[in-house]
Scaffold this active site. Structure first.
Site, PDB file in Angstrom:
ATOM      1  N   ASP A  26      -6.886  18.477 -14.955  1.00  0.00           N
ATOM      2  CA  ASP A  26      -7.217  17.113 -15.373  1.00  0.00           C
ATOM      3  C   ASP A  26      -6.825  17.021 -16.849  1.00  0.00           C
ATOM      4  OD1 ASP A  26      -8.468  14.813 -16.371  1.00  0.00           O
ATOM      5  OD2 ASP A  26     -10.102  14.929 -14.916  1.00  0.00           O
ATOM      6  N   ARG A  39       0.838  -1.207   0.000  1.00  0.00           N
ATOM      7  CA  ARG A  39       0.000   0.000   0.000  1.00  0.00           C
ATOM      8  C   ARG A  39       0.872   1.255   0.000  1.00  0.00           C
ATOM      9  NH1 ARG A  39      -2.350  -0.145   4.668  1.00  0.00           N
ATOM     10  NH2 ARG A  39      -1.000   1.485   5.484  1.00  0.00           N
TER      11      ARG A  39
HETATM   12  C1  PLP Z   1     -12.747   8.988 -16.713  1.00  0.00           C
HETATM   13  C2  PLP Z   1     -12.391  10.329 -16.245  1.00  0.00           C
HETATM   14  C3  PLP Z   1     -12.207  10.599 -14.869  1.00  0.00           C
HETATM   15  C4  PLP Z   1     -12.422   9.546 -13.803  1.00  0.00           C
HETATM   16  O1  PLP Z   1     -11.482   8.506 -13.883  1.00  0.00           O
HETATM   17  P1  PLP Z   1     -11.790   7.003 -13.423  1.00  0.00           P
HETATM   18  O2  PLP Z   1     -10.533   6.294 -13.763  1.00  0.00           O
HETATM   19  O3  PLP Z   1     -12.986   6.523 -14.187  1.00  0.00           O
HETATM   20  O4  PLP Z   1     -12.073   7.053 -11.948  1.00  0.00           O
HETATM   21  C5  PLP Z   1     -11.836  11.876 -14.510  1.00  0.00           C
HETATM   22  N1  PLP Z   1     -11.675  12.859 -15.420  1.00  0.00           N
HETATM   23  C6  PLP Z   1     -11.853  12.629 -16.734  1.00  0.00           C
HETATM   24  C7  PLP Z   1     -11.656  13.747 -17.694  1.00  0.00           C
HETATM   25  C8  PLP Z   1     -12.226  11.371 -17.195  1.00  0.00           C
HETATM   26  O5  PLP Z   1     -12.431  11.172 -18.509  1.00  0.00           O
END
Ligand code: PLP
Length: 388
Positions: free
Chosen positions: A174, A49
């Protein structure tokens, strides 16, 4: 080592690092625990972990690709966002997020804010006034998602980061849609980068994973500590597979985009296609910013069908090479109807406000031959036209 180009970093990280048998590809360490070399002597890895060699290699590769100081691999992209907000937000702190962020991110921020864990405000980040107003409330964190989903809206990372710095606000981007191949937010002033590695980075639609990359050593250490504390870290096998996928990220991204360009040309000439959303199009609202901050336009595109809802259904049902599915960034082409799929939880009013029409379709362009994809679209449009 640090001077290498992204393709080289992705391919070479961990190669020939096995001291036991000189395996060229790094072996997978599934053991949950590691022996202490001697009494009172703490090894590099003691418990999976908190750390694991396969996870370390993936962290090293992704951190270097994003020009970061360190990374923590999480069990999914959502866990990476949750790790970030858990590590940095207290009950009186405010986080600013885009009103059109990923649905799971919206649910996470909203639900935890309602519990009283922190405060959240969702804004339109392409609107300068809204950004200024939100920043004047001295938020602790600001999350950017660019390009956004499903309307592929572009946010000016450099500009928002500059403004955020004046208020002491930390910014995460993101970067799931573009990957470090096409966009490096830390070099544009962001403090953190988040990925759902589930998408392009793994690229084969067979691993759920995430990463939180920090721009400074101090932040990277804090994030790693919290990752272990709350148990957000990814598994060795997932890390192994994701590094395997990452090896080909650059070539995949280039091919995805080349095919997307050909599909866009084709779609542009179809009478059943209305507005097309992609930053490569000169009349797309974020086109110029995308040209400045991105090294490529990416291969996520959306378009409105210029027909009835019944014809849209016939069109989608007639496609053979585009799977009707959520998610994105895999080798296989996908088509998604946001209003009834990814964004169905929003409800009709919120969909309308976000500009997501019932006639909107989103495409993740895969790596099948572009000619075949276009021929498939063509036959489905023909059936849809004849169906009215
Ligand atoms: C899919 C996605 C997420 C979430 O990711 P997971 O791996 O499904 O938890 C967050 N931001 C964006 C832009 C995504 O496409």
């Amino acid at each position: 080592m640090n001077q290498h180009k992204p393709d080289t970093i992705a391919v070479r990280t961990g190669i020939e690092s096995d001291s036991q048998h000189h395996a060229v590809v790094p072996p997978i360490y599934l053991s949950t625990n590691y022996g202490f070399p001697a009494f009172g002597e703490v090894p590099t890895y003691d418990y999976t972990r908190s750390g694991n060699p396969n996870r370390s290699l993936l962290e090293e590769a992704l951190s270097e690709l994003e020009a970061g100081a360190g990374a923590t691999i999480t069990n999914c992209g959502t866990a990476a966002i949750n790790l970030w907000i858990t590590a940095f937000l207290g009950p009186n702190d405010l986080i600013i997020a885009p009103h059109d962020c990923y649905g799971g991110t919206y649910r996470l921020l909203n639900t935890r804010a309602q519990k009283g864990d922190f405060k959240v405000k969702f804004i339109d980040q392409s609107n300068d006034l809204q950004v200024q107003e939100a920043l004047s409330q001295q938020p602790k964190l600001l999350l950017i998602e660019t390009p956004s989903n499903p309307l592929i809206r572009v946010v000016d990372i450099k500009k928002v980061c500059n403004q955020a710095k004046q208020h002491g606000t930390l910014v995460a981007v993101d970067n799931t849609f573009l990957t470090p191949v096409y966009q490096q937010p830390l070099t544009l002033g962001a403090d953190f980068v988040i990925h759902s590695t589930t998408k392009y980075i793994n690229g084969h639609s067979d691993v759920i994973g995430g990463v939180l990359i920090s721009g400074t050593q101090a932040h990277a250490e804090k994030v790693a500590w919290w990752g272990n504390c709350i148990g957000a870290t990814g598994t060795p096998f997932d890390s192994y597979l994701t590094l395997r996928g990452l090896r080909t990220l650059s070539v995949r991204m280039r091919q995805h985009e080349e095919s997307a360009t050909r599909l866009l040309q084709y779609l542009n000439e179809q009478e059943l296609v209305g507005t097309i959303y992609h930053p490569s199009l000169p009349d797309h609202p974020g086109h110029e910013i995308a040209q400045q901050q991105q090294r490529g336009f990416g291969s996520m595109l959306s378009f409105e069908v210029n027909a009835t809802f019944e014809q849209l259904k016939v069109f989608v049902s007639s496609l053979k090479l585009f799977s009707l599915a959520e998610s994105l960034g895999g080798v296989e082409s996908l088509i998604c109807h946001p209003a009834t799929m990814t964004h169905r939880a929003m409800g009709e009013a919120a969909l309308a406000e976000a500009g997501i029409s019932q006639l909107l379709l989103r495409v993740s362009v895969g790596l099948e031959a572009a000619e075949d994809l276009i021929a498939d679209l063509e036959q489905a449009f023909t059936i849809a036209k004849e169906s009215c």
